[in-house]
Design a protein around this motif. Structure first.
Motif, PDB file in Angstrom:
ATOM      1  N   ARG A 134       7.016   4.040 -12.094  1.00 47.91           N
ATOM      2  CA  ARG A 134       6.065   5.127 -12.294  1.00 47.91           C
ATOM      3  C   ARG A 134       5.489   5.057 -13.694  1.00 47.91           C
ATOM      4  N   GLN A 135       4.295   5.631 -13.823  1.00 49.86           N
ATOM      5  CA  GLN A 135       3.637   5.651 -15.122  1.00 49.86           C
ATOM      6  C   GLN A 135       2.946   6.986 -15.319  1.00 49.86           C
TER       7      GLN A 135
ATOM      8  N   CYS B  74       4.931   0.828  -5.890  1.00 48.81           N
ATOM      9  CA  CYS B  74       5.957  -0.039  -5.332  1.00 48.81           C
ATOM     10  C   CYS B  74       5.606  -1.468  -5.711  1.00 48.81           C
ATOM     11  N   ALA B  75       6.637  -2.303  -5.767  1.00 45.97           N
ATOM     12  CA  ALA B  75       6.448  -3.673  -6.200  1.00 45.97           C
ATOM     13  C   ALA B  75       7.476  -4.565  -5.523  1.00 45.97           C
ATOM     14  N   ALA B  76       7.137  -5.840  -5.401  1.00 46.92           N
ATOM     15  CA  ALA B  76       7.995  -6.808  -4.724  1.00 46.92           C
ATOM     16  C   ALA B  76       8.412  -7.911  -5.683  1.00 46.92           C
TER      17      ALA B  76
ATOM     18  N   TRP C 186       2.224  -5.894  -6.581  1.00 45.28           N
ATOM     19  CA  TRP C 186       2.182  -4.461  -6.848  1.00 45.28           C
ATOM     20  C   TRP C 186       1.200  -3.770  -5.921  1.00 45.28           C
ATOM     21  N   GLY C 187       1.522  -2.529  -5.593  1.00 45.27           N
ATOM     22  CA  GLY C 187       0.575  -1.698  -4.883  1.00 45.27           C
ATOM     23  C   GLY C 187      -0.400  -1.051  -5.847  1.00 45.27           C
ATOM     24  N   GLN C 188      -1.300  -0.268  -5.320  1.00 48.39           N
ATOM     25  CA  GLN C 188      -2.340   0.354  -6.136  1.00 48.39           C
ATOM     26  C   GLN C 188      -1.875   1.652  -6.775  1.00 48.39           C
ATOM     27  N   GLY C 189      -0.776   2.187  -6.305  1.00 51.49           N
ATOM     28  CA  GLY C 189      -0.212   3.402  -6.869  1.00 51.49           C
ATOM     29  C   GLY C 189      -0.640   4.644  -6.116  1.00 51.49           C
TER      30      GLY C 189
ATOM     31  N   VAL D 100       0.851  -1.190   0.000  1.00 48.31           N
ATOM     32  CA  VAL D 100       0.000   0.000   0.000  1.00 48.31           C
ATOM     33  C   VAL D 100       0.887   1.240   0.000  1.00 48.31           C
ATOM     34  N   GLU D 101       0.804   2.008  -1.087  1.00 51.62           N
ATOM     35  CA  GLU D 101       1.573   3.249  -1.180  1.00 51.62           C
ATOM     36  C   GLU D 101       0.802   4.406  -0.562  1.00 51.62           C
TER      37      GLU D 101
END
Length: 122
Positions: free
Chosen positions: A38-39, A96-98, A112-115, A5-6
């Motif tokens: 990032r996107q 963020c991602a693992a 992945w988090g939700q951004g 969770v970001e």
């Protein structure tokens, strides 16, 4: 399963700083390499940087090197992205991602988090 969770995104001016957090939970979340991506609108997801499991090694994209810093506090199950000297071109949704491997490739990441949105005004 690992949950991410970001938080910490927002609207800032060029030259400002912002710190993003990524709270991790779930199965052995501290056993993963953690990456930030990032996107921006209309663009592909872009690698920002990553950190190893212990927090002793980091690697950054050239576009953010010297301005962004990744750290992690495994006791708090949290990964941070400190962003300084922000530019309008840093505007994007940050994720963020693992991953179980050291990689800058998004396909290597399992969770992945939700951004969180970061907007930098000029």
């Amino acid at each position: 399963q690992v949950q991410l969770v970001e938080s910490g995104g927002g609207l800032v001016q060029a030259g400002d700083s912002l710190r993003l957090s990524c709270a991790t939970s779930g199965r052995a979340s501290n056993m993963y390499f953690m990456g930030w991506f990032r996107q921006a609108p209309g663009k592909e997801r872009e690698f920002v940087g990553l950190i190893n499991k212990g927090g002793s090694s980091t690697y950054y994209a050239d576009s953010v090197k010297g301005r962004f810093t990744i750290s992690r506090d495994n006791a708090k199950n949290t990964v941070y992205l400190q962003m300084n000297s922000l530019k309008p071109e840093d505007t994007a949704v940050y994720y963020c991602a693992a991953s179980l491997v050291w990689s800058r490739v998004s396909n290597s990441y399992d969770y992945w988090g939700q951004g969180t949105q970061v907007t930098v005004s000029s």
